[in-house]
Design a protein around this motif. Structure first.
Motif, mmCIF file in Angstrom:
data_model
loop_
_atom_site.group_PDB
_atom_site.id
_atom_site.type_symbol
_atom_site.label_atom_id
_atom_site.label_comp_id
_atom_site.label_asym_id
_atom_site.label_seq_id
_atom_site.Cartn_x
_atom_site.Cartn_y
_atom_site.Cartn_z
ATOM 1 N N ARG A 1 0.698 -1.145 0.040
ATOM 2 C CA ARG A 1 0.007 0.025 -0.073
ATOM 3 C C ARG A 1 0.874 1.153 0.160
ATOM 4 N N TRP A 2 0.663 2.295 -1.024
ATOM 5 C CA TRP A 2 1.357 3.467 -1.021
ATOM 6 C C TRP A 2 0.377 4.709 -0.710
ATOM 7 N N ARG A 3 0.866 5.571 -0.059
ATOM 8 C CA ARG A 3 0.382 6.773 0.235
ATOM 9 C C ARG A 3 0.957 7.706 -0.327
ATOM 10 N N GLN B 1 4.975 11.218 -5.631
ATOM 11 C CA GLN B 1 5.837 10.580 -4.710
ATOM 12 C C GLN B 1 4.938 9.899 -3.800
ATOM 13 N N ALA B 2 5.270 8.614 -3.405
ATOM 14 C CA ALA B 2 4.692 7.883 -2.336
ATOM 15 C C ALA B 2 5.492 7.036 -1.425
ATOM 16 N N LEU C 1 9.267 6.521 -3.237
ATOM 17 C CA LEU C 1 9.390 6.292 -4.558
ATOM 18 C C LEU C 1 8.662 7.455 -5.335
ATOM 19 N N MET C 2 9.171 7.886 -6.386
ATOM 20 C CA MET C 2 8.612 8.906 -7.340
ATOM 21 C C MET C 2 7.877 7.804 -8.361
ATOM 22 N N PHE C 3 6.763 7.900 -8.590
ATOM 23 C CA PHE C 3 5.984 7.190 -9.650
ATOM 24 C C PHE C 3 5.285 7.882 -10.929
ATOM 25 N N ASP C 4 5.805 7.524 -12.069
ATOM 26 C CA ASP C 4 4.722 7.818 -13.390
ATOM 27 C C ASP C 4 3.852 6.809 -13.565
ATOM 28 N N VAL C 5 2.553 6.973 -13.431
ATOM 29 C CA VAL C 5 1.539 6.156 -13.775
ATOM 30 C C VAL C 5 0.748 6.542 -14.800
ATOM 31 N N HIS D 1 7.050 4.025 -14.724
ATOM 32 C CA HIS D 1 8.592 4.363 -14.087
ATOM 33 C C HIS D 1 8.420 4.624 -12.625
ATOM 34 N N THR D 2 9.566 4.140 -12.054
ATOM 35 C CA THR D 2 9.600 4.620 -10.722
ATOM 36 C C THR D 2 11.070 5.130 -10.551
ATOM 37 N N TYR D 3 11.247 6.232 -9.777
ATOM 38 C CA TYR D 3 12.527 6.794 -9.249
ATOM 39 C C TYR D 3 12.736 6.658 -7.891
ATOM 40 N N THR D 4 13.929 6.600 -7.444
ATOM 41 C CA THR D 4 14.428 6.724 -6.149
ATOM 42 C C THR D 4 15.209 7.862 -5.851
#
Length: 86
Positions: A28-30, A59-60, A68-72, A83-86
């Motif tokens: 689960r990501w917030r 960011q979640a 992580l940073m997400f592109d959805v 994509h995900t970015y750390t």
């Protein structure tokens, strides 16, 4: 910043058409920032022609504290993490 290209399904909960929570990769990501709409982006995804896809960048944090940073993007039937970015 490390970028990881992924193409996995995600479940996203919205409030007033803005993402607030997500279930992805067994966690689960917030969402912890103000999501950025990616309406004009051109992405390609497996099995789909190149076209403008409706999506978000945010960011979640998950329950274990990973951030992580997400592109959805929204596919025909569900959401996908592009994509995900750390």
């Amino acid at each position: 910043m490390t970028e990881t290209r992924v193409e996995h399904e995600a479940t996203i909960w919205m409030v007033d058409d803005i993402p607030v929570r997500m279930f992805y990769a067994g966690h689960r990501w917030r969402i912890t920032d103000t999501p950025t709409r990616l309406r004009e982006s051109i992405w390609t995804s497996p099995g789909e022609p190149s076209r403008g896809l409706y999506g978000w960048r945010f960011q979640a944090v998950n329950d274990t504290g990973d951030v992580l940073m997400f592109d959805v993007y929204r596919g025909a039937d569900d959401w996908h993490v592009h994509h995900t970015y750390t």
